[in-house]
Design an enzyme around this catalytic site. Structure first.
Site, PDB file in Angstrom:
ATOM      1  N   TYR A  56       0.843  -1.191   0.000  1.00  9.95           N
ATOM      2  CA  TYR A  56       0.000   0.000   0.000  1.00  9.95           C
ATOM      3  C   TYR A  56       0.886   1.251   0.000  1.00  9.95           C
ATOM      4  O   TYR A  56       1.170   1.827   1.052  1.00  9.95           O
ATOM      5  CB  TYR A  56      -0.902   0.032   1.237  1.00  9.95           C
ATOM      6  CG  TYR A  56      -1.921  -1.073   1.327  1.00  9.95           C
ATOM      7  CD1 TYR A  56      -2.272  -1.840   0.225  1.00  9.95           C
ATOM      8  CD2 TYR A  56      -2.551  -1.359   2.537  1.00  9.95           C
ATOM      9  CE1 TYR A  56      -3.213  -2.853   0.330  1.00  9.95           C
ATOM     10  CE2 TYR A  56      -3.495  -2.362   2.643  1.00  9.95           C
ATOM     11  CZ  TYR A  56      -3.817  -3.112   1.541  1.00  9.95           C
ATOM     12  OH  TYR A  56      -4.751  -4.110   1.658  1.00  9.95           O
ATOM     13  N   HIS A 132      -1.621 -12.200   1.399  1.00 13.83           N
ATOM     14  CA  HIS A 132      -2.491 -11.236   0.719  1.00 13.83           C
ATOM     15  C   HIS A 132      -3.368 -11.893  -0.344  1.00 13.83           C
ATOM     16  O   HIS A 132      -4.514 -11.483  -0.535  1.00 13.83           O
ATOM     17  CB  HIS A 132      -1.634 -10.132   0.110  1.00 13.83           C
ATOM     18  CG  HIS A 132      -2.299  -8.809   0.070  1.00 13.83           C
ATOM     19  ND1 HIS A 132      -1.610  -7.628   0.140  1.00 13.83           N
ATOM     20  CD2 HIS A 132      -3.607  -8.445  -0.025  1.00 13.83           C
ATOM     21  CE1 HIS A 132      -2.451  -6.603   0.075  1.00 13.83           C
ATOM     22  NE2 HIS A 132      -3.659  -7.082  -0.022  1.00 13.83           N
ATOM     23  N   SER A 210     -13.597  -3.525   2.497  1.00 12.95           N
ATOM     24  CA  SER A 210     -14.601  -2.858   1.640  1.00 12.95           C
ATOM     25  C   SER A 210     -16.008  -3.124   2.165  1.00 12.95           C
ATOM     26  O   SER A 210     -16.907  -3.503   1.408  1.00 12.95           O
ATOM     27  CB  SER A 210     -14.468  -3.318   0.184  1.00 12.95           C
ATOM     28  OG  SER A 210     -13.202  -3.013  -0.331  1.00 12.95           O
ATOM     29  N   PRO A 211     -16.258  -2.924   3.480  1.00  8.94           N
ATOM     30  CA  PRO A 211     -17.547  -3.302   4.064  1.00  8.94           C
ATOM     31  C   PRO A 211     -18.705  -2.398   3.656  1.00  8.94           C
ATOM     32  O   PRO A 211     -19.861  -2.735   3.928  1.00  8.94           O
ATOM     33  CB  PRO A 211     -17.287  -3.199   5.568  1.00  8.94           C
ATOM     34  CG  PRO A 211     -16.227  -2.149   5.685  1.00  8.94           C
ATOM     35  CD  PRO A 211     -15.338  -2.366   4.500  1.00  8.94           C
ATOM     36  N   GLY A 215     -17.487   2.515  -0.299  1.00 10.10           N
ATOM     37  CA  GLY A 215     -18.076   3.805   0.033  1.00 10.10           C
ATOM     38  C   GLY A 215     -19.469   4.023  -0.491  1.00 10.10           C
ATOM     39  O   GLY A 215     -20.170   4.933  -0.038  1.00 10.10           O
ATOM     40  N   ALA A 219     -24.154   6.146   1.078  1.00  8.55           N
ATOM     41  CA  ALA A 219     -25.196   6.948   0.419  1.00  8.55           C
ATOM     42  C   ALA A 219     -24.756   8.394   0.212  1.00  8.55           C
ATOM     43  O   ALA A 219     -25.573   9.302   0.144  1.00  8.55           O
ATOM     44  CB  ALA A 219     -26.515   6.886   1.199  1.00  8.55           C
ATOM     45  N   GLY A 224     -23.287  12.189 -10.288  1.00  4.11           N
ATOM     46  CA  GLY A 224     -22.258  13.123 -10.716  1.00  4.11           C
ATOM     47  C   GLY A 224     -20.916  12.946 -10.037  1.00  4.11           C
ATOM     48  O   GLY A 224     -19.994  13.729 -10.269  1.00  4.11           O
TER      49      GLY A 224
END
Length: 333
Positions: A56, A132, A210-211, A215, A219, A224
């Site tokens: 990372y 990983h 990535s729960p 993102g 909401a 856009g």
């Protein structure tokens, strides 16, 4: 914050912090001083589990994230659990924003990786060391034996496998008990639920990365929303296309309504759903903003009944939703 136990004895905060986004994959890296302050504030908010990896980083510093996490947690090292990972490199010949992964879990590679990670993190041990990705060229028993050796040497205290399947997990666990898997999991990505009975049989925890579907389930993103095509993986994710905004409208409206009924935000409800589903699931949302960290920590206080979780599962089984990013491609070279 409430705590949970992964495997036999690794006690961690119920919600952990995914630190990747400070350096990698979510747009321009956060300024180092600001990132250090944010990570320390997460500790003050009750987070004790901090997730990073040797890969990372940035173009200028491929290992930037481990160095950042080590610096941020130096003064509280004995009060936190640091998670890092070995076993992949990026295909630098690719022009994609989300470059394919090349697995390498040879014992000599693992040995070099753990020494590098310990140095960059500024610690004498890693609390949870993840493979990983599975390497088709290396037997799981060989990887597990190296992990057993590293535990005996005190360089790591627990180990796990990311994106594990049942066969690989069972074979590895038979050699050196696995503490946790770390797999993609969210309301939109539920394909690893078939692994739950195996985890319960073997007493293995589940760290959900990535729960919130990168993102989307906050909401906060609409038709856009724009992402940097050179630095932000979301620019190539199917759930963020203009078409997906329409396809997910009903899902997000439903999430808002259910969250309001529990005096929670959509982000909190999406995390509470998995926290209340299984006692061994620990989500690691990757927020960089302190206000979002505070919000996510609050998810541990949102209580859903078993009936409500079942009802939510039914809604997710039947409600329309777009395709969702399923992971970076893995290639062999």
């Amino acid at each position: 914050m409430r705590t949970r136990t992964l495997g036999a004895d690794l006690t961690v905060s119920a919600v952990g912090l995914g630190c990747m986004g400070f350096s990698h994959a979510y747009g321009a890296p956060t300024e180092e001083g600001e990132a250090v302050r944010a990570i320390r504030t997460a500790f003050d908010l009750g987070y004790t589990l901090f997730d990073t990896a040797e890969t990372y980083g940035t173009a200028a510093d491929p290992h930037a994230n481990e160095k950042l996490v080590g610096r941020a947690l130096k003064e509280v090292r004995n009060q936190v659990q640091i998670v890092t990972k070995f076993g992949i490199r990026f295909d630098e010949t690719s022009t994609a924003v989300n470059k394919p992964l090349i697995p390498d879990a040879r014992p000599e590679t693992i040995r070099a990786s753990v020494e590098g990670s310990l140095k960059r993190l500024g610690t004498d041990h890693i609390d949870l060391y993840f493979q990983h990705r599975m390497d088709p060229k290396v037997e799981p028993e060989a990887v597990a034996q190296v992990m057993a050796d590293l535990i005996r040497e005190g360089k790591i205290t627990h180990w796990g496998i990311s994106e594990a399947d049942e066969t690989y997990l069972r074979r590895a666990h038979a050699v050196c008990p696995v503490t946790a898997v770390q797999n993609r999991y969210s309301m939109m990505a539920r394909w690893h639920e078939s692994l739950f009975p195996v985890l319960e049989e073997l007493h293995i925890g589940f760290i959900a990365f990535s729960p919130m579907a990168n993102g989307l389930l906050t909401a906060c993103y609409g038709k856009g929303s724009k992402f940097d095509p050179k630095l932000d993986y979301r620019s190539a994710m199917p759930q963020f296309t203009p078409e997906a905004a329409e396809e997910n409208r009903k899902l997000l409206d439903t999430l808002r309504q259910l969250a309001a009924a529990h005096s929670a935000t959509p982000a909190q409800l999406s995390l509470a759903w998995m926290l209340c589903k299984k006692p061994y699931i620990v989500p690691i949302p990757g927020s960089r903003k302190v206000e979002r960290m505070r919000e996510n920590a609050g998810a541990a206080e949102v209580q859903l009944s078993a009936g409500e979780v079942t009802q939510l599962d039914h809604i997710l089984d039947t409600i329309p939703m777009s395709a969702v990013f399923g992971g970076t491609s893995v290639i062999s070279k």
